[in-house]
Design a protein around this motif. Sequence first.
Motif, PDB file in Angstrom:
ATOM      1  N   HIS A 237      46.017  28.398  -7.913  1.00  0.00           N
ATOM      2  CA  HIS A 237      47.291  29.057  -7.600  1.00  0.00           C
ATOM      3  C   HIS A 237      47.789  29.751  -8.867  1.00  0.00           C
ATOM      4  O   HIS A 237      47.213  29.583  -9.947  1.00  0.00           O
ATOM      5  CB  HIS A 237      48.337  28.078  -7.047  1.00  0.00           C
ATOM      6  N   SER A 239      50.677  29.236 -10.078  1.00  0.00           N
ATOM      7  CA  SER A 239      51.710  28.366 -10.676  1.00  0.00           C
ATOM      8  C   SER A 239      51.468  28.005 -12.153  1.00  0.00           C
ATOM      9  O   SER A 239      52.448  27.786 -12.880  1.00  0.00           O
ATOM     10  CB  SER A 239      51.877  27.092  -9.839  1.00  0.00           C
ATOM     11  N   ARG A 263      39.859  29.011  -4.093  1.00  0.00           N
ATOM     12  CA  ARG A 263      39.723  27.657  -3.524  1.00  0.00           C
ATOM     13  C   ARG A 263      38.479  27.594  -2.671  1.00  0.00           C
ATOM     14  O   ARG A 263      38.079  28.618  -2.094  1.00  0.00           O
ATOM     15  CB  ARG A 263      40.926  27.332  -2.632  1.00  0.00           C
ATOM     16  N   GLN A 277      48.133  35.817  -4.831  1.00  0.00           N
ATOM     17  CA  GLN A 277      49.480  35.239  -4.791  1.00  0.00           C
ATOM     18  C   GLN A 277      50.406  35.986  -5.746  1.00  0.00           C
ATOM     19  O   GLN A 277      49.943  36.629  -6.690  1.00  0.00           O
ATOM     20  CB  GLN A 277      49.452  33.766  -5.250  1.00  0.00           C
ATOM     21  N   GLU A 279      53.527  34.495  -7.895  1.00  0.00           N
ATOM     22  CA  GLU A 279      54.341  33.350  -8.266  1.00  0.00           C
ATOM     23  C   GLU A 279      55.691  33.887  -8.723  1.00  0.00           C
ATOM     24  O   GLU A 279      55.769  34.993  -9.276  1.00  0.00           O
ATOM     25  CB  GLU A 279      53.659  32.632  -9.445  1.00  0.00           C
TER      26      GLU A 279
END
Length: 414
Positions: A237, A239, A263, A277, A279
């Motif tokens: 991710h 993050s 993943r 993504q 964030e």
Amino acid sequence: MRSDDSVLNRIQRNWVEGSAAGLWQAAVVELQRLRSFVDIRLTASHPLEVPAGIDASTWIVEQFANLLRAFDTEISQCIDEPDLGVMRTSWLGRRSGVLSLITETWLKQASADLKPAVGRELNALRAHVDAKLEERRAEIEARSEELSLARERVDLSLPGAIRPIGTRHLIRQVFQEIEDIFFSIGFSIVEGPEIETPYYNFEALNIPEHHPVRDDMDTFYLDLPKGAPGPLLLRTHTSPMQIRTMEKQKPPVRVIVPGKVYRRDNPDATHSFAFHQVEGLAVDTDITFCDFTGTIEYFVKQFFGPSVKTRFRPSYFPFTEPSVEFDVSCIFCGGSGAAASGGTCGKCKGAGWIELFGAGMVDPAVYGFVNYDAKKVSGFAFGIGIDRLAMLKYGVDDLQVFFQNDVRFLRQFP
Ligand code: DAH
């Protein structure tokens, strides 16, 4: 009859008259040139003998006029620089150039009363030869320049080579849309490494080893050479950039992090082992839950249009507390849950809501990893799955088309 006449005559008989029809004309011209060349040099190598009963000075003038005419013919046949070089040696050459021969024979051996006239004519001839050689050289040079200019000329009216210019991938375009929205409300854009350490990807985000949320994330580790510092993994991710950003800067922090994440997943219409993504992280001394929901709502309305509604449901992430899942009213059925054709809406399955992304207030435990004072600061974070957002907004129903790079798909999003 001169001794070399027989050579020239034999050339005439054997080469010219015997030559094939196609070559005959060229052979005649060449023989003519050869004859004139030999003639001039023969004449120039014999001392002048004024025939009896002829006015000497008129005769001398005539001899030079003949030479001059022969020279003019020869030079008119020069077409390039090498031709001119041959002409120069054959007329001005120190040892056997025509003018040297004439100086040696006609001038030096002339009787005293003829010498001035010969000298005068010789000078005039030399001046003529010099001037003509120079004139011809300039002509040839100018012409070769013209030729090369013509060869190199660029015709600006011709159509150019049309190089097809690609367009930005739909995923890039969606990144850009999201960046613009957050940029307009004071967020900066930062990017981070796709190869991460477990510390940034997990531990510092309050996901210790053996924590159950690692189950679907603990996936791609790098094969490192023996002795290399590790382990390293492909980030699951975006993050980890929360931690990297807070390590580097003191509050206030307002950043978004667009990027690629990985993943272990089997590819199908909604799964891929690589996806995208954005964030988001905002930390300051006075950030409230209201700031959080207000910001998310602003973003969603900017992205999908002002008529959409948002809601959030309780959820769980180790790095936020409380954690929520944001939903948006179904953009296909307007939130009614009913399809236009009757029956239930296939996109939201009749729910009227579509799940968008996870978010929450930053868990105070996270501040401990970056030396922020959890008593003084507060903030929120969110993690938007871009592929899913792009599919919703642009009506794409198979995630795999984002990775296949089929131009028939890409061209639909210029
Ligand atoms: N990192 C989470 C994931 O990939 C998404 C996420 C959820 C990010 C909540 C956040 C957040 O910043 O607050 O599943």
